[in-house]
Design an enzyme around this catalytic site. Sequence first.
Site, PDB file in Angstrom:
ATOM      1  N   HIS A   1      -6.060   0.047  12.730  1.00 24.60           N
ATOM      2  CA  HIS A   1      -6.693  -1.265  12.306  1.00 24.60           C
ATOM      3  C   HIS A   1      -7.742  -1.557  13.279  1.00 24.60           C
ATOM      4  O   HIS A   1      -8.712  -2.129  12.790  1.00 24.60           O
ATOM      5  CB  HIS A   1      -5.613  -2.141  12.111  1.00 24.60           C
ATOM      6  CG  HIS A   1      -4.921  -2.503  10.922  1.00 24.60           C
ATOM      7  ND1 HIS A   1      -3.939  -1.669  10.553  1.00 24.60           N
ATOM      8  CD2 HIS A   1      -5.216  -2.869   9.586  1.00 24.60           C
ATOM      9  CE1 HIS A   1      -3.397  -1.791   9.065  1.00 24.60           C
ATOM     10  NE2 HIS A   1      -4.358  -2.679   8.605  1.00 24.60           N
TER      11      HIS A   1
ATOM     12  N   TYR B   1       7.344   8.368  10.474  1.00 26.10           N
ATOM     13  CA  TYR B   1       8.994   7.894  10.667  1.00 26.10           C
ATOM     14  C   TYR B   1       9.904   8.884  10.671  1.00 26.10           C
ATOM     15  O   TYR B   1      10.548   9.057  11.491  1.00 26.10           O
ATOM     16  CB  TYR B   1       8.961   6.992   9.455  1.00 26.10           C
ATOM     17  CG  TYR B   1      10.340   6.138   9.325  1.00 26.10           C
ATOM     18  CD1 TYR B   1      10.178   4.942  10.328  1.00 26.10           C
ATOM     19  CD2 TYR B   1      11.211   6.705   8.808  1.00 26.10           C
ATOM     20  CE1 TYR B   1      11.444   4.148  10.245  1.00 26.10           C
ATOM     21  CE2 TYR B   1      12.508   5.850   8.841  1.00 26.10           C
ATOM     22  CZ  TYR B   1      12.539   4.460   9.497  1.00 26.10           C
ATOM     23  OH  TYR B   1      13.431   3.928   9.450  1.00 26.10           O
TER      24      TYR B   1
ATOM     25  N   PRO C   1       0.436   4.391  -0.855  1.00 22.65           N
ATOM     26  CA  PRO C   1       0.175   5.794  -0.458  1.00 22.65           C
ATOM     27  C   PRO C   1       0.052   5.737   1.185  1.00 22.65           C
ATOM     28  O   PRO C   1       0.699   6.775   1.548  1.00 22.65           O
ATOM     29  CB  PRO C   1      -1.328   5.939  -0.897  1.00 22.65           C
ATOM     30  CG  PRO C   1      -1.308   4.972  -2.152  1.00 22.65           C
ATOM     31  CD  PRO C   1      -0.564   3.862  -1.856  1.00 22.65           C
TER      32      PRO C   1
ATOM     33  N   ASN D   1       0.872  -1.044   0.019  1.00 19.65           N
ATOM     34  CA  ASN D   1      -0.008   0.130  -0.071  1.00 19.65           C
ATOM     35  C   ASN D   1       0.889   1.161   0.035  1.00 19.65           C
ATOM     36  O   ASN D   1       1.339   1.806   0.875  1.00 19.65           O
ATOM     37  CB  ASN D   1      -0.860  -0.090   1.347  1.00 19.65           C
ATOM     38  CG  ASN D   1      -2.035   0.956   1.322  1.00 19.65           C
ATOM     39  OD1 ASN D   1      -1.710   1.876   0.516  1.00 19.65           O
ATOM     40  ND2 ASN D   1      -3.031   0.760   2.100  1.00 19.65           N
TER      41      ASN D   1
ATOM     42  N   TYR E   1     -20.541 -12.429  18.622  1.00 19.40           N
ATOM     43  CA  TYR E   1     -21.743 -13.233  18.816  1.00 19.40           C
ATOM     44  C   TYR E   1     -21.981 -13.053  20.251  1.00 19.40           C
ATOM     45  O   TYR E   1     -23.192 -13.048  20.762  1.00 19.40           O
ATOM     46  CB  TYR E   1     -21.656 -14.703  18.264  1.00 19.40           C
ATOM     47  CG  TYR E   1     -22.659 -15.260  18.368  1.00 19.40           C
ATOM     48  CD1 TYR E   1     -23.632 -15.471  17.833  1.00 19.40           C
ATOM     49  CD2 TYR E   1     -22.705 -16.402  19.761  1.00 19.40           C
ATOM     50  CE1 TYR E   1     -24.766 -16.165  17.763  1.00 19.40           C
ATOM     51  CE2 TYR E   1     -23.969 -17.042  19.766  1.00 19.40           C
ATOM     52  CZ  TYR E   1     -24.808 -17.302  18.845  1.00 19.40           C
ATOM     53  OH  TYR E   1     -26.158 -17.907  18.965  1.00 19.40           O
TER      54      TYR E   1
END
Length: 186
Positions: free
Chosen positions: A116, A91, A81, A79, A179
């Site tokens: 994420h 960084y 971009p 990835n 669940y």
Amino acid sequence: MVPTIHNSLKPLQEMDYFRMLERLLKLSIPNHIIWLIWFYTYFHSFLNLIGEILCFGDRQFYKDWWNAESLQYFWKNWNIPVHHWCVRHLYVPLLKRGYSKMTVTAIVFLMSAIFHEYLVSVPLRMFRFWAFTGMVSQIPFLFVIHSGFVQGHYANMFVWFSLIIGQPLCILACYHDYYVVNHALN
């Protein structure tokens, strides 16, 4: 995939490791095929279409991540971009503040893990840290592979193993918790 995920609930609750492994392996291949289709549709087709419409000159959205012999190479090339954004905004500024490359790499992975987890937790309305754990668990592997302990084709097999097994493992864990939180009491 949905019946496999539903059938995994009982082995997960009973801690039947053999059936859990069977469900994980059953889920891994269709999950990976869907992930590859999504990758091709988004990175190759959609982003290039948008680039063509907007006359965007630089259309390198990914490189040959499938040949990765390290997790670092994979994360730098699958990835472009996002990688460029992380380099520019995380960084390099952290390196300029005097942190070591190893520390900065770990911090960037932690930030990616948080993002994420956010992308998984908000739609499901539950925070269980499965996506975070999946991302953070790659940090030690980054350094093991980078140290040269695992090299060449073996490192590439390790990258593919983490791609094929890691995502279904997180999916099963998230489904189980979702669940339990939303349907077990009904």
